[in-house]
Design a protein around this motif. Structure first.
Motif, short mmCIF file in Angstrom:
data_model
loop_
_atom_site.label_atom_id
_atom_site.label_comp_id
_atom_site.label_asym_id
_atom_site.label_seq_id
_atom_site.Cartn_x
_atom_site.Cartn_y
_atom_site.Cartn_z
N LYS A 174 -31.66 -27.04 5.61
CA LYS A 174 -31.83 -28.37 6.34
C LYS A 174 -31.30 -29.39 5.23
O LYS A 174 -31.71 -30.18 5.61
N THR A 175 -32.15 -29.11 3.57
CA THR A 175 -31.54 -29.68 2.88
C THR A 175 -29.93 -30.40 2.73
O THR A 175 -29.51 -31.32 2.67
N SER A 176 -29.82 -29.10 3.14
CA SER A 176 -27.83 -29.54 3.06
C SER A 176 -27.09 -29.91 4.38
O SER A 176 -26.51 -31.04 4.02
N ALA A 177 -28.16 -29.97 5.34
CA ALA A 177 -27.68 -30.47 6.58
C ALA A 177 -28.18 -32.42 6.42
O ALA A 177 -27.63 -33.07 6.69
N VAL A 178 -29.60 -32.68 5.99
CA VAL A 178 -29.32 -34.18 5.38
C VAL A 178 -28.59 -35.05 4.18
O VAL A 178 -27.81 -36.14 4.33
N GLU A 179 -27.95 -33.76 3.55
CA GLU A 179 -27.27 -34.57 2.48
C GLU A 179 -25.58 -34.49 3.39
O GLU A 179 -24.99 -35.49 3.28
N TRP A 180 -25.17 -33.47 4.33
CA TRP A 180 -24.27 -33.95 4.95
C TRP A 180 -24.15 -35.07 5.70
O TRP A 180 -22.91 -36.10 6.41
N LEU A 181 -25.21 -35.21 6.85
CA LEU A 181 -25.49 -36.10 7.72
C LEU A 181 -25.39 -37.31 6.89
O LEU A 181 -25.40 -38.73 7.13
N GLY A 518 -25.29 -22.90 7.64
CA GLY A 518 -23.77 -24.52 8.18
C GLY A 518 -23.83 -24.16 9.48
O GLY A 518 -23.48 -25.36 9.68
N GLN A 519 -24.23 -23.67 10.43
CA GLN A 519 -25.12 -23.60 11.68
C GLN A 519 -26.06 -24.66 12.86
O GLN A 519 -27.14 -24.38 12.25
N LEU A 520 -26.00 -25.01 13.46
CA LEU A 520 -26.91 -26.37 13.68
C LEU A 520 -27.54 -26.06 14.93
O LEU A 520 -26.10 -25.89 15.57
N MET A 521 -28.39 -25.84 15.83
CA MET A 521 -28.19 -26.26 16.97
C MET A 521 -28.63 -28.03 16.77
O MET A 521 -29.78 -28.41 16.26
N VAL A 522 -28.56 -29.29 17.81
CA VAL A 522 -28.38 -30.73 17.66
C VAL A 522 -29.22 -30.98 19.21
O VAL A 522 -28.49 -30.51 20.20
N ARG A 523 -29.77 -31.54 19.38
CA ARG A 523 -30.42 -32.59 20.48
C ARG A 523 -30.76 -33.28 20.12
O ARG A 523 -30.81 -34.27 19.08
N HIS A 524 -30.42 -35.11 20.98
CA HIS A 524 -29.73 -36.05 20.97
C HIS A 524 -29.69 -36.19 22.05
O HIS A 524 -29.30 -36.22 23.63
N PRO A 525 -30.26 -37.68 22.08
CA PRO A 525 -30.44 -38.23 23.74
C PRO A 525 -29.30 -38.52 24.61
O PRO A 525 -29.12 -37.90 26.25
N HIS A 526 -27.73 -38.81 23.97
CA HIS A 526 -27.08 -38.49 25.19
C HIS A 526 -26.11 -37.27 25.96
O HIS A 526 -25.77 -37.10 26.63
N PHE A 527 -27.11 -35.85 24.61
CA PHE A 527 -26.79 -34.74 24.99
C PHE A 527 -27.51 -34.12 25.81
O PHE A 527 -28.68 -33.92 25.69
N ALA A 528 -27.09 -33.78 27.54
CA ALA A 528 -27.70 -33.25 28.59
C ALA A 528 -28.49 -31.73 28.30
O ALA A 528 -29.36 -31.81 28.17
N GLN A 529 -27.53 -31.12 27.15
CA GLN A 529 -28.51 -29.65 26.78
C GLN A 529 -28.08 -29.60 24.96
O GLN A 529 -27.26 -30.23 24.31
#
Lengths: 642, 339
Positions: A174-181, A518-529
Motif C-alpha cells: 500500500k505504502t509503496s503503491a502510493v509512493e510510486w503513484l 508489486g502486483q495490483l488490481m486496479v479499478r478505474h472509471p475508464h476500465f470496464a473490468q
C-alpha cells in the motif's frame, strides 16, 4: 468457442488455448470477427476472468482402474490424456460500439500495447501533447508488457477523484503503491492542469520518513521506470513536520538522524490555531449544549479579541495563548465567587468550570503539539510548492493529537483551496489506516465527517484523498465509494468473503489472495473490468531500509536541540557564545521560549536576539511576581466537578 | 478433398428432386444396423515355437521405472455408411471414411503428416437406376461407385444385399486409406513402432520388416481349436499365448498371438483379450529369439492399457491412443462410426 450451454454474450465470451499458452487470469485478449457489419469487421476486447481445465476422463474411477489403484503408476502412463484449457473473458470494449451484439466467433489474439490502450479506453486520454495519462503500472500478462494509465481528470478531478488502496499489512504494497503513484503524478500531471503537491500523514513507524532518500533499484525496476516514463529518483522536494516531544525541544519523529534534519520542522500550534478545532478533542457526550455555547462564545468573543466585562472590573484581556485562557478563566471564576454569582452571561459557573477544564487540558493532552505560550510553527499554507511532498509524522502521537492534526491540516488545505491561495492547484492528501479514521460503524467523529466531506466534494476544489486500509469493508462506504480509482494488493481471504467483492469472480478473488509484492488490481472509471498491473519498486527508501541506513539519533540535550534549530537561521552559530544560557541559570521553559521567539522573529543577529531574551528575563525577576491564588474547589456533588 | 460441401440428405433430395425419396438421416449407420452375415468360426493355426499352445507370463514392469512408451504413433480409421435415398427399391448409400496417424510427442498425441486421409462417395447399383438418376448423382461431384454384382440378376437381388455390398466397398475404401498411411509411416520411420488398430495390411512395405504391430480387438475368427482354444480363453492378465502363424490367401503369413490385457473375472472369456500381429521379418529383427521378441512387443501393447479408453465400450482392449484417433476423426469429419 461458444456452445449452446456456454454461449458468447455481449459481456462475456469463451475461448480455448494450447496448453503452453501464456494466457491466464487477467490477460487481455482481442477477438476479431470474421463477418463484417456495415463494412467493418468487429473487434472485441476482453480480460480473462475465469479458466478451467479438463480432460476426457469421464470419472475419476476410470483413472483408478487404469492404474490398478496405484497413484504412482497413473503419473507414469505412456500417454497423457487430452486436455483442454478453456477460458472465460469479460468484455472490455466493442469496436465499433454499435451495434452491440454478442461476441462473434473469431480468432483470439493476445493484446499488444495498442490493443491494451483501446481495450481500456486509454486511447481517449493518451493523446500526444496534452494527454492526461498517469502511469499506474505495467500490464504483464500473456507474455506482453504494456503501460497502463489512469486519467488525471478521474484521478485528481474534476470528473472524478480520490484513490483507495486495500491490502494486507506487512507486505509494504500500500505504502509503496502510493509512493510510486505520487512519483508518477509528479512526472506526468499536465502543466496545463496546474500545479500539484502532496500532504502525507505518516501514521505507522518510519514508513514515510525517508521519501527524499534514494533506494537501490534492481535493473528490472529501472527498466520499468523507463518504460513508464517516470524518473527513478526519490522526491526532490520533501519537508517533514513533527510535534515536539513532551519536554519541548526534541521532535517526536523517527526521522531524527542528524544527517536528515535539514528539512525537518516542528509542528506546533497555539490557542488560535487549535481553538477552532477544539471540537475534535471534545467528546460530544462530554459537552452538552450549554458547554458548547460557552465554547463558541469564548472562541468568537474572547480569543484574539480585546475583551472586557464589568464583572472583571473593566480589565482588558488579550487572550492569545492557553496560558492567557487559563488566566482569563481564573479571573472569571474568582470574580463570580467574589460576587456570589452563579450566572455570567447566561452561563452557569459549573459550565464555566467544566469548559475551562476541558479547554485548558488540551495543551496537556497534546503536549508538544499545543503550546501554552501561543507559539506556532505550521505548514506553509499559502506557499505550497509544485511537486513538493509535505509529510506530517504523527506515528508516535496519541490519538487525540493525531485527530487534531488531521482535522486542522485538512481544513486549512480546504480553506486555502477555496480561496485559491494554497500555492498549488491540486493537493493529494494521503491517509493510511482509513478504517481507523473513517470506520463504517461507530460514533460520528469530526474526522470521519471531514473525510466524508473530502470524498464527496473535495474533487471540485482540487483536494484529493489517497487513502489506504487493510479492510475496505470496514471503512465507511461513502468514503471508499467516492474513490474513483481503487487499487487492491494482496487481500485477506476473510475480507474477500465480504459482500463487497461479490462482483469479482472466484478466479479473480483467488488471484487477489495470492498477489505478490508489486502486483495490483486496479479499478478505474475508464476500465470496464478490473485490471492487474505491476508497478516498480519506489525509488525512495522504505521505512525499514531508512531506519537501518539512518538510525534514530540519540535524543539531543537541550543545548544541542536549541543550537540545531538556531543554526537553521544562522549556520555559522556555535555553542560557545550561548553556552552560559544552559548552565543552570535558566529553566527549560524559559530557554525554549527564547528559542521560539527567535525562530518566530528570524532576526539577522540570531545570537544577539536569542541572548537578549534572557536579559529581559533577568530584569523581570527584579519585580516580585504577583501571587497566584488557587481556585476554590468545586462544591461536593457538582456534576461538572471533574 | 478440396472444399466441397458435405453431402446431406437435403442436398441429395435437391439433386434428385422427384426422382427418389430421401431417407431421414437420423437413423443408425449401416455398420450398426446391418446384422453380421458370416458366422464366427475357429481355425487351427500352426505354432511357431511351442509344441502345444500354452500360456506365457509377461514380466511385470518395475514399480520404480516409468511405463515404457515404445509405440511412437497410433493408426486407426473410421467409416460411416448411410442410406440417403431410395429409387424404388434401390438404395443410394453415402459412404465416408477416414484414417489418421496420431504420433506421441512428449506424451501428447498430435496428428502426423498434414491432414487425416478421407474419402467420400455415393454407392449404388448403377444398372438398376434410371439414367436421369445417374446423371443427378454424378452432378453432386461425388464419386459414384457401382455396386452392381454380376453374379445375380437385378430383379432377384435383396435390397439388404445391396446395402451389404455398399458397406463392403466403404470398408475397402477405409482399409485402403489405412494401408496408405501405414505405408507412408513405415517408409518414413521403419524402426519406430506403429500401433495399428486391426490386422496388418498386405502391403510389402508394412510386412517387410517395419515395426508395425496390429492389435485386433474382435474375435470373429479364433485361431485355436480344442484344447488350444481352452488355453487361450484361460489366459490371465499379462499372459500371452504361444506364437502361431496366420496364413491367408490375401496376405503374406504373419506372426500372431493372444494377449490378455485385463483380468477377465466376471466377464466373458474373450473380455480383455486381444490378438497381436507382427510381420515375420519384424519379429526376427526385434530379437533373434522369437519368444523374446514376442514378449517385448507384448510389453509394448500391455503398457498402453493406461490411461483407460473409457467411456468407449471397448475399453478393455482399446488403447487410449486408438480412442484418441477416433475422437480426432469424428471431430474432423463429423459423425462417423469406428471400425
Amino acid at each position: 468457442m461458444a456452445t449452446e450451454r456456454r454461449p458468447n454474450t455481449t459481456h462475456e465470451f469463451h475461448f480455448w488455448t494450447a496448453l503452453n499458452s501464456p494466457v491466464g487470469i487477467g490477460t487481455i485478449v482481442r477477438v476479431e470477427g470474421a463477418n463484417a457489419i456495415d463494412g467493418v469487421l468487429p473487434k472485441v476486447y476482453g480480460v480473462v476472468t475465469d479458466g478451467m481445465s479438463y480432460s476426457d476422463l469421464v470419472s475419476p474411477l476410470h483413472d483408478v482402474i487404469g492404474s490398478d489403484s496405484d497413484p504412482a503408476r497413473a503419473s507414469r502412463a505412456a500417454t497423457e490424456r487430452a486436455e483442454i484449457r478453456l477460458y472465460t473473458a469479460a468484455v472490455l470494449r466493442h469496436v465499433p460500439d454499435e451495434p452491440l451484439q454478442p461476441v462473434p466467433m473469431g480468432q483470439v489474439f493476445l493484446a499488444h500495447d495498442r490493443d491494451v490502450a483501446i481495450a481500456l479506453r486509454m486511447d481517449g486520454y493518451l493523446r500526444d501533447g496534452e494527454g492526461t495519462g498517469i502511469p499506474v503500472g505495467l500490464y504483464r500478462a500473456g507474455g506482453m508488457e504494456s503501460p497502463v494509465y489512469l486519467d488525471a481528470d478521474f484521478l485528481l478531478g474534476p470528473e472524478a477523484a480520490h484513490l483507495n488502496i486495500t491490502g494486507v499489512s506487512g507486505l509494504a504494497t500500500k505504502t509503496s503503491a502510493v509512493e510510486w503513484l505520487l512519483a508518477s503524478i509528479f512526472a506526468h500531471f499536465p502543466q496545463s492542469k496546474g500545479s500539484v503537491a502532496a500532504v502525507a500523514f505518516n501514521v505507522k513507524g518510519p514508513d514515510l520518513c525517508f521519501l527524499d532518500q534514494a533506494a537501490s533499484l534492481e535493473e528490472h525496476d529501472r527498466a520499468m521506470y523507463e518504460r513508464l516514463g517516470v524518473p527513478a529518483a526519490p522526491f526532490a522536494n520533501v519537508r517533514y513536520f513533527a510535534p515536539y516531544k513532551a519536554r519541548g525541544f526534541a521532535l517526536n519523529t523517527l526521522r531524527s538522524n542528524p544527517a536528515l534534519q535539514h528539512n525537518v520542522s516542528p509542528l506546533t500550534w497555539g490557542l488560535r490555531e487549535v481553538m477552532q478545532f477544539a471540537e475534535v478533542l471534545l467528546n460530544k457526550d462530554d459537552i452538552d449544549a450549554k458547554a458548547d455555547a460557552l465554547i463558541d462564545f469564548v472562541a468568537s468573543r474572547v480569543v484574539d479579541q480585546p475583551f472586557t466585562d464589568p464583572l472583571l472590573g473593566g480589565r482588558h484581556f488579550q487572550v492569545r495563548s492557553f496560558a492567557d485562557l487559563d488566566a482569563f478563566f481564573r479571573e472569571l471564576i474568582d470574580a463570580m465567587e467574589g460576587a456570589n454569582r452563579e450566572q455570567w452571561r447566561t452561563h452557569h459557573v459549573a459550565t464555566i468550570r467544566k469548559v475551562r477544564n476541558r479547554l485548558v487540558n488540551i495543551a496537556t493532552r497534546c503536549e508538544g503539539l499545543v503550546t501554552n505560550d501561543g507559539h506556532a510553527s505550521d505548514l506553509p499554507f499559502g506557499s505550497f510548492e509544485d511537486r513538493a511532498v509535505y509529510v506530517i509524522d504523527v506515528a508516535s502521537l496519541e490519538e487525540d493529537a493525531q485527530d487534531l492534526i488531521f482535522a486542522r491540516v485538512v481544513s486549512k488545505l480546504r480553506e486555502h483551496l477555496e480561496r485559491r491561495t494554497l500555492g498549488v492547484d491540486h493537493i493529494v492528501v494521503f491517509v493510511d489506516e482509513l478504517n481507523k479514521y473513517a470506520p463504517g460503524d461507530g460514533p460520528d467523529t469530526y474526522v470521519r465527517k471531514m473525510l466524508l466531506d473530502i470524498a464527496e466534494r473535495g474533487r471540485y476544489l482540487g483536494l484529493v484523498l489517497f487513502s489506504a486500509q487493510q479492510f475496505r469493508s470496514q471503512v465507511h462506504r461513502r468514503v471508499v465509494g467516492n474513490s474513483g480509482t481503487a487499487i487492491y494488493g494482496r487481500m485477506d481471504p476473510d475480507e474477500l468473503a465480504t459482500p463487497g467483492y461479490a462482483v469479482l469472480g472466484a478466479s479473480t478473488r483467488t488471484k487477489l489472495a495470492t498477489l505478490g509484492k508489486g502486483q495490483l488490481m486496479v479499478r478505474h472509471p475508464h476500465f470496464a473490468q478490473p485490471i492487474f498491473v505491476r508497478f516498480p519498486r519506489p525509488a525512495m527508501l522504505s521505512g525499514r531500509e531508512g531506519a537501518e541506513r539512518f538510525p534514530q539519533g540519540e535524543e539531543p540535550t537541550l543545548a544541542e536541540a536549541v543550537l540545531r534549530q538556531l543554526r537553521t537561521l544562522d549556520p555559522q552559530l556555535t555553542l560557545a557564545p550561548i553556552a552560559h544560557v544552559f548552565e543552570g541559570m535558566y529553566d527549560e521553559a524559559t530557554i525554549l521560549r527564547a528559542r521560539d521567539r527567535t525562530m518566530r522573529e528570524r532576526p539577522a543577529d540570531v545570537k544577539g536576539h536569542f541572548l537578549s531574551q534572557f536579559r529581559s528575563v533577568v530584569a523581570s525577576r527584579g519585580a516580585t511576581p504577583a501571587p497566584v491564588r488557587p481556585l476554590r474547589p468545586a462544591p461536593l456533588g457538582d456534576p461538572y466537578g471533574t | 478433398m478440396g472444399h466441397r460441401r458435405q453431402l446431406t440428405a437435403r442436398a441429395l433430395r435437391e439433386a434428385l428432386g422427384t426422382l427418389a425419396h430421401a431417407v431421414d438421416p437420423g437413423g443408425a449407420a449401416l455398420e450398426v444396423s446391418l446384422s453380421a452375415q458370416d458366422a464366427p468360426r475357429t481355425r487351427a493355426a500352426p505354432l511357431l515355437c511351442d509344441a502345444a499352445m500354452r500360456a506365457h507370463a509377461l514380466l511385470a514392469p518395475s514399480p520404480n521405472d516409468p511405463q515404457p512408451g515404445a509405440f511412437a504413433a497410433f493408426l486407426d480409421g473410421v467409416q460411416e455408411s448411410r442410406v440417403l435415398a431410395y429409387v424404388g427399391t434401390v438404395p443410394i448409400v453415402h459412404g465416408r471414411s477416414g484414417a489418421v496417424v496420431r504420433a506421441r510427442v512428449d506424451r501428447r498425441l498430435v496428428t502426423w503428416g498434414d491432414l487425416p486421409l478421407t474419402d467420400e462417395a455415393i454407392f449404388a447399383p448403377v444398372a438398376a437406376l434410371p439414367s436421369a438418376v445417374t446423371a443427378a448423382l454424378e452432378a453432386t461431384e461425388r464419386p459414384l461407385v457401382d455396386t452392381t454384382e454380376d453374379n445375380l440378376p437385378l430383379e432377384e437381388l435383396h435390397p439388404q444385399q445391396m446395402l451389404r455390398r455398399a458397406v463392403q466397398l466403404v470398408q475397402r475404401g477405409r482399409e485402403a486409406l489405412e494401408q496408405r498411411l501405414a505405408d507412408e509411416w513405415c517408409a518414413a520411420t521403419p524402426h519406430a513402432p506403429l500401433y495399428v488398430d486391426g490386422g496388418l495390411s498386405p502391403s510389402a512395405t508394412v510386412l517387410g520388416g517395419a515395426r508395425a504391430v496390429g492389435v485386433i480387438k474382435s474375435h470373429h475368427t479364433l485361431y485355436a481349436t480344442g484344447a488350444a482354444l481352452a488355453t487361450v480363453m484361460a489366459l490371465r492378465a499379462n499372459e500371452r499365448s504361444s506364437l502361431f502363424v496366420v496364413e491367408s490367401r490375401w496376405r503374406e503369413p504373419v506372426a500372431s498371438w493372444y494377449l490378455r490385457l485385463r483380468p477377465s473375472g466376471g466377464h466373458d472369456p474373450l473380455w480383455g483379450l486381444a490378438r497381436i500381429e507382427l510381420s515375420l521379418a519384424a519379429l526376427a529383427a526385434i530379437a533373434p529369439d522369437a519368444d523374446a521378441a514376442c514378449d517385448e512387443v507384448s510389453q509394448w501393447v500391455a503398457a498402453e492399457a493406461s490411461p483407460l479408453a473409457l467411456p468407449d465400450a471397448r475399453w478393455d482392449t482399446m488403447a487410449y491412443g486408438i480412442r484418441d484417433c477416433e475422437v480426432y476423426l469424428r471431430a474432423t469429419l463429423g459423425r462417423l462410426g469406428s471400425s
